[in-house]
Design a protein around this motif. Sequence first.
Motif, PDB file in Angstrom:
ATOM      1  N   UNK A  75     -13.831   6.307   2.440  1.00  0.00           N
ATOM      2  CA  UNK A  75     -14.512   5.824   1.240  1.00  0.00           C
ATOM      3  C   UNK A  75     -13.611   4.840   0.498  1.00  0.00           C
ATOM      4  N   UNK A  76     -14.183   3.723   0.059  1.00  0.00           N
ATOM      5  CA  UNK A  76     -13.423   2.703  -0.660  1.00  0.00           C
ATOM      6  C   UNK A  76     -13.841   2.658  -2.120  1.00  0.00           C
ATOM      7  N   UNK A  77     -12.845   2.538  -2.997  1.00  0.00           N
ATOM      8  CA  UNK A  77     -13.082   2.386  -4.427  1.00  0.00           C
ATOM      9  C   UNK A  77     -12.366   1.117  -4.865  1.00  0.00           C
ATOM     10  N   UNK A  78     -13.118   0.166  -5.434  1.00  0.00           N
ATOM     11  CA  UNK A  78     -12.550  -1.100  -5.875  1.00  0.00           C
ATOM     12  C   UNK A  78     -12.256  -1.032  -7.368  1.00  0.00           C
ATOM     13  N   UNK A  79     -11.005  -1.221  -7.704  1.00  0.00           N
ATOM     14  CA  UNK A  79     -10.594  -1.275  -9.112  1.00  0.00           C
ATOM     15  C   UNK A  79     -10.236  -2.729  -9.394  1.00  0.00           C
ATOM     16  N   UNK A 127       0.851  -1.184   0.000  1.00  0.00           N
ATOM     17  CA  UNK A 127       0.000   0.000   0.000  1.00  0.00           C
ATOM     18  C   UNK A 127       0.885   1.232   0.000  1.00  0.00           C
ATOM     19  N   UNK A 128       0.352   2.303  -0.572  1.00  0.00           N
ATOM     20  CA  UNK A 128       1.112   3.550  -0.629  1.00  0.00           C
ATOM     21  C   UNK A 128       0.155   4.729  -0.758  1.00  0.00           C
ATOM     22  N   UNK A 129       0.631   5.876  -0.301  1.00  0.00           N
ATOM     23  CA  UNK A 129      -0.157   7.101  -0.454  1.00  0.00           C
ATOM     24  C   UNK A 129      -0.016   7.577  -1.892  1.00  0.00           C
ATOM     25  N   UNK A 130      -1.115   8.044  -2.456  1.00  0.00           N
ATOM     26  CA  UNK A 130      -1.160   8.524  -3.838  1.00  0.00           C
ATOM     27  C   UNK A 130      -1.568   9.997  -3.804  1.00  0.00           C
ATOM     28  N   UNK A 131      -0.892  10.809  -4.567  1.00  0.00           N
ATOM     29  CA  UNK A 131      -1.297  12.203  -4.710  1.00  0.00           C
ATOM     30  C   UNK A 131      -2.652  12.229  -5.411  1.00  0.00           C
ATOM     31  N   UNK A 132      -3.592  12.971  -4.852  1.00  0.00           N
ATOM     32  CA  UNK A 132      -4.946  13.024  -5.427  1.00  0.00           C
ATOM     33  C   UNK A 132      -4.925  13.412  -6.906  1.00  0.00           C
ATOM     34  N   UNK A 167      -7.572  -1.684  -4.250  1.00  0.00           N
ATOM     35  CA  UNK A 167      -8.557  -0.885  -3.523  1.00  0.00           C
ATOM     36  C   UNK A 167      -7.931   0.485  -3.266  1.00  0.00           C
ATOM     37  N   UNK A 168      -8.725   1.529  -3.478  1.00  0.00           N
ATOM     38  CA  UNK A 168      -8.301   2.881  -3.114  1.00  0.00           C
ATOM     39  C   UNK A 168      -9.099   3.299  -1.885  1.00  0.00           C
ATOM     40  N   UNK A 171      -7.462  15.505   3.225  1.00  0.00           N
ATOM     41  CA  UNK A 171      -7.880  14.575   2.165  1.00  0.00           C
ATOM     42  C   UNK A 171      -6.666  13.726   1.782  1.00  0.00           C
ATOM     43  N   UNK A 172      -6.762  12.435   2.024  1.00  0.00           N
ATOM     44  CA  UNK A 172      -5.663  11.520   1.698  1.00  0.00           C
ATOM     45  C   UNK A 172      -6.198  10.366   0.851  1.00  0.00           C
ATOM     46  N   UNK A 173      -5.350   9.895  -0.048  1.00  0.00           N
ATOM     47  CA  UNK A 173      -5.711   8.767  -0.910  1.00  0.00           C
ATOM     48  C   UNK A 173      -4.620   7.708  -0.818  1.00  0.00           C
ATOM     49  N   UNK A 174      -5.034   6.481  -0.565  1.00  0.00           N
ATOM     50  CA  UNK A 174      -4.103   5.358  -0.489  1.00  0.00           C
ATOM     51  C   UNK A 174      -4.525   4.282  -1.480  1.00  0.00           C
ATOM     52  N   UNK A 175      -3.531   3.662  -2.076  1.00  0.00           N
ATOM     53  CA  UNK A 175      -3.766   2.545  -2.991  1.00  0.00           C
ATOM     54  C   UNK A 175      -3.265   1.275  -2.314  1.00  0.00           C
ATOM     55  N   UNK A 176      -4.126   0.267  -2.262  1.00  0.00           N
ATOM     56  CA  UNK A 176      -3.754  -1.032  -1.696  1.00  0.00           C
ATOM     57  C   UNK A 176      -3.756  -2.050  -2.821  1.00  0.00           C
ATOM     58  N   UNK A 177      -2.604  -2.666  -3.058  1.00  0.00           N
ATOM     59  CA  UNK A 177      -2.489  -3.742  -4.046  1.00  0.00           C
ATOM     60  C   UNK A 177      -2.620  -5.055  -3.298  1.00  0.00           C
ATOM     61  N   UNK A 178      -3.622  -5.817  -3.652  1.00  0.00           N
ATOM     62  CA  UNK A 178      -3.928  -7.050  -2.920  1.00  0.00           C
ATOM     63  C   UNK A 178      -3.155  -8.241  -3.467  1.00  0.00           C
ATOM     64  N   UNK A 179      -2.845  -9.165  -2.582  1.00  0.00           N
ATOM     65  CA  UNK A 179      -2.185 -10.405  -2.973  1.00  0.00           C
ATOM     66  C   UNK A 179      -3.180 -11.543  -3.147  1.00  0.00           C
TER      67      UNK A 179
END
Length: 163
Positions: A76-80, A50-55, A85-86, A135-143
Amino acid sequence: MEKINKEKLKEIEEEVLSGSDFLKKLLSVIVLILLLVGCNHEPSFSEFSFSEINLKNANKDVQAFIEELENYNGTHLYFERDSTIYIFLNGKNELKDGKKVYFSNFNVDVKEKTLNIYYNQKETDDNLEITANDQLLYQINLDKKYEVIKAFGNGELKFSGRQ
């Protein structure tokens, strides 16, 4: 000579027709393979991270999601697809008492089939304190796919749901 030309033309015509039958069969096999590969699509999981992403650097779909939720404080969760997951933490909007929310200490961990999201949230009326973290945005890459996703704000369960 005219007879020879007709016979030659007939031979050429038969070769072309038999060749087109071969091409039709080959094309059918290729289409079948593509269909089988397409139907057997599994999400492409990578190493968990996971990492922080610039909006501003988020892709257009995530930016549209953020724009829809800008007026709503919260997590708030956004599933890609199934593999990403964001998490959008939004505290931009003033609370009833005039204070604003900012976030810190974001972390993610996994316990068996549960993905746990942790963050701290504080209220303040000092605008200097919150400018960068409201306001922060994080991207989680799932295994893998997780059965349950839980979010904890200040150690308190904010939500729990299924992926």
